[in-house]
Design a protein around this motif. Structure first.
Motif, PDB file in Angstrom:
ATOM      1  N   LEU A  18    -125.262  54.769  28.305  1.00  0.00           N
ATOM      2  CA  LEU A  18    -126.103  55.477  27.030  1.00  0.00           C
ATOM      3  C   LEU A  18    -125.053  55.250  26.424  1.00  0.00           C
ATOM      4  N   TRP A  19    -123.371  56.435  26.511  1.00  0.00           N
ATOM      5  CA  TRP A  19    -123.066  55.827  25.809  1.00  0.00           C
ATOM      6  C   TRP A  19    -122.600  54.698  25.668  1.00  0.00           C
ATOM      7  N   THR A  20    -122.031  53.728  26.420  1.00  0.00           N
ATOM      8  CA  THR A  20    -121.865  52.376  25.435  1.00  0.00           C
ATOM      9  C   THR A  20    -123.226  51.476  25.385  1.00  0.00           C
ATOM     10  N   TYR A  21    -124.043  51.313  25.519  1.00  0.00           N
ATOM     11  CA  TYR A  21    -124.715  50.775  24.290  1.00  0.00           C
ATOM     12  C   TYR A  21    -124.640  51.380  23.203  1.00  0.00           C
ATOM     13  N   GLY A  22    -124.488  52.832  22.773  1.00  0.00           N
ATOM     14  CA  GLY A  22    -124.570  53.138  21.216  1.00  0.00           C
ATOM     15  C   GLY A  22    -123.203  52.834  20.958  1.00  0.00           C
ATOM     16  N   VAL A  23    -122.299  52.581  21.485  1.00  0.00           N
ATOM     17  CA  VAL A  23    -120.981  51.466  21.014  1.00  0.00           C
ATOM     18  C   VAL A  23    -121.468  50.024  20.764  1.00  0.00           C
ATOM     19  N   LEU A  24    -122.290  49.080  21.539  1.00  0.00           N
ATOM     20  CA  LEU A  24    -122.504  47.982  22.000  1.00  0.00           C
ATOM     21  C   LEU A  24    -122.952  47.688  20.888  1.00  0.00           C
ATOM     22  N   GLY A  25    -124.605  48.303  20.184  1.00  0.00           N
ATOM     23  CA  GLY A  25    -124.969  49.136  18.887  1.00  0.00           C
ATOM     24  C   GLY A  25    -125.196  48.432  17.893  1.00  0.00           C
ATOM     25  N   ALA A  26    -123.945  49.454  17.752  1.00  0.00           N
ATOM     26  CA  ALA A  26    -123.372  49.813  16.287  1.00  0.00           C
ATOM     27  C   ALA A  26    -122.038  48.634  16.114  1.00  0.00           C
ATOM     28  N   ARG A  27    -121.996  47.504  17.615  1.00  0.00           N
ATOM     29  CA  ARG A  27    -121.083  46.340  16.943  1.00  0.00           C
ATOM     30  C   ARG A  27    -121.647  44.749  17.054  1.00  0.00           C
ATOM     31  N   THR A  28    -123.506  45.305  17.444  1.00  0.00           N
ATOM     32  CA  THR A  28    -123.822  44.461  17.219  1.00  0.00           C
ATOM     33  C   THR A  28    -124.845  44.465  16.028  1.00  0.00           C
ATOM     34  N   SER A  29    -124.530  42.805  15.012  1.00  0.00           N
ATOM     35  CA  SER A  29    -125.398  42.902  13.847  1.00  0.00           C
ATOM     36  C   SER A  29    -126.885  42.538  14.344  1.00  0.00           C
ATOM     37  N   GLN A  30    -127.468  43.152  13.040  1.00  0.00           N
ATOM     38  CA  GLN A  30    -129.162  42.628  12.946  1.00  0.00           C
ATOM     39  C   GLN A  30    -129.062  42.147  12.388  1.00  0.00           C
ATOM     40  N   ALA A  39    -132.367  42.796  22.235  1.00  0.00           N
ATOM     41  CA  ALA A  39    -132.515  43.363  23.505  1.00  0.00           C
ATOM     42  C   ALA A  39    -130.928  44.318  23.804  1.00  0.00           C
ATOM     43  N   VAL A  40    -130.254  44.536  23.057  1.00  0.00           N
ATOM     44  CA  VAL A  40    -129.154  46.310  23.342  1.00  0.00           C
ATOM     45  C   VAL A  40    -130.665  47.094  22.803  1.00  0.00           C
ATOM     46  N   THR A  41    -130.632  47.295  21.518  1.00  0.00           N
ATOM     47  CA  THR A  41    -131.316  48.303  21.338  1.00  0.00           C
ATOM     48  C   THR A  41    -132.624  48.451  22.131  1.00  0.00           C
ATOM     49  N   ALA A  42    -133.593  47.533  22.932  1.00  0.00           N
ATOM     50  CA  ALA A  42    -134.524  47.305  23.979  1.00  0.00           C
ATOM     51  C   ALA A  42    -133.719  48.309  25.073  1.00  0.00           C
ATOM     52  N   ALA A  43    -132.904  48.141  25.358  1.00  0.00           N
ATOM     53  CA  ALA A  43    -132.136  48.893  26.687  1.00  0.00           C
ATOM     54  C   ALA A  43    -131.661  49.760  26.299  1.00  0.00           C
ATOM     55  N   TYR A  44    -131.670  50.045  24.868  1.00  0.00           N
ATOM     56  CA  TYR A  44    -130.980  51.151  25.123  1.00  0.00           C
ATOM     57  C   TYR A  44    -132.308  52.230  25.330  1.00  0.00           C
ATOM     58  N   ARG A  45    -133.010  51.842  24.879  1.00  0.00           N
ATOM     59  CA  ARG A  45    -134.237  52.982  24.761  1.00  0.00           C
ATOM     60  C   ARG A  45    -135.172  52.831  26.810  1.00  0.00           C
ATOM     61  N   GLN A 125    -131.061  41.280  33.042  1.00  0.00           N
ATOM     62  CA  GLN A 125    -129.716  40.976  32.678  1.00  0.00           C
ATOM     63  C   GLN A 125    -129.365  39.446  32.669  1.00  0.00           C
ATOM     64  N   LEU A 126    -131.254  39.154  32.936  1.00  0.00           N
ATOM     65  CA  LEU A 126    -131.539  37.304  32.383  1.00  0.00           C
ATOM     66  C   LEU A 126    -131.985  36.857  31.235  1.00  0.00           C
ATOM     67  N   GLU A 127    -132.309  38.882  30.717  1.00  0.00           N
ATOM     68  CA  GLU A 127    -132.932  38.642  29.173  1.00  0.00           C
ATOM     69  C   GLU A 127    -131.394  38.737  28.650  1.00  0.00           C
ATOM     70  N   LEU A 128    -130.166  39.332  29.063  1.00  0.00           N
ATOM     71  CA  LEU A 128    -129.042  39.827  27.631  1.00  0.00           C
ATOM     72  C   LEU A 128    -127.637  38.296  29.093  1.00  0.00           C
ATOM     73  N   GLY A 129    -128.634  37.208  29.213  1.00  0.00           N
ATOM     74  CA  GLY A 129    -128.293  36.454  29.409  1.00  0.00           C
ATOM     75  C   GLY A 129    -127.332  36.181  30.794  1.00  0.00           C
ATOM     76  N   GLY A 130    -127.579  36.784  31.498  1.00  0.00           N
ATOM     77  CA  GLY A 130    -126.846  36.578  32.749  1.00  0.00           C
ATOM     78  C   GLY A 130    -127.181  35.505  33.375  1.00  0.00           C
ATOM     79  N   ALA A 131    -126.442  35.438  35.035  1.00  0.00           N
ATOM     80  CA  ALA A 131    -127.491  34.551  36.168  1.00  0.00           C
ATOM     81  C   ALA A 131    -127.525  35.234  37.039  1.00  0.00           C
TER      82      ALA A 131
END
Length: 142
Positions: A18-30, A39-45, A125-131
């Motif tokens: 959760l802490w890391t997703y908060g950082v990722l959300g802050a560094r992602t432009s809507q 995707a980051v917002t949905a994962a955080y929730r 992981q697939l939604e986020l572009g992972g293999a």
């Protein structure tokens, strides 16, 4: 490791996630990366709900839920969308491993819940572009 220990480990992992997703959300432009932002917002929730459920499960198992740390270490720079995306995929991969450890050490409703959550993270992981992986959460089997 007991079921309670596995629950506590999963809860500790969720605090960090959760802490890391908060950082990722802050560094992602809507506006610049709307799909990644969504995707980051949905994962955080989802992870916030998972953390809350784990707190309840720990209490139900007779434990006092482990507290979150004040801060966590980040792996590398997270300033560009591909870096944010890779970090999010890594969070989900780590979550699958932790949840599968809980599956292995639990039964009944806890096991069902942990398996559902592990499956969600493996698919996310697939939604986020992972293999795609043959054995998500068990890299030693690949």
């Amino acid at each position: 490791m007991s079921t309670l220990d596995a629950l506590q480990a999963a809860l500790a992992e969720e605090h960090a996630t959760l802490w890391t997703y908060g950082v990722l959300g802050a560094r992602t432009s809507q506006s610049a990366s709307p799909a990644l932002y969504d995707a980051v917002t949905a994962a955080y929730r989802r992870h916030r709900a998972r953390r809350d459920q784990l707190r309840l499960l720990v209490r139900d198992a007779g434990g006092e839920p482990v507290a979150a740390a004040v801060a966590y270490e980040l792996d590398g720079a997270l300033v560009r969308p591909p870096q944010v995306q890779r970090a999010a995929v890594g969070l989900e991969a780590a979550g699958v491993e932790t949840l599968l450890a809980l599956v292995a050490r639990s039964s009944g409703e806890v096991r069902d819940w942990a398996l559902t959550e592990a499956t969600w993270s493996a698919v996310w992981q697939l939604e986020l572009g992972g293999a795609a992986q043959t054995w998500p959460g068990a890299p030693e089997l690949d």
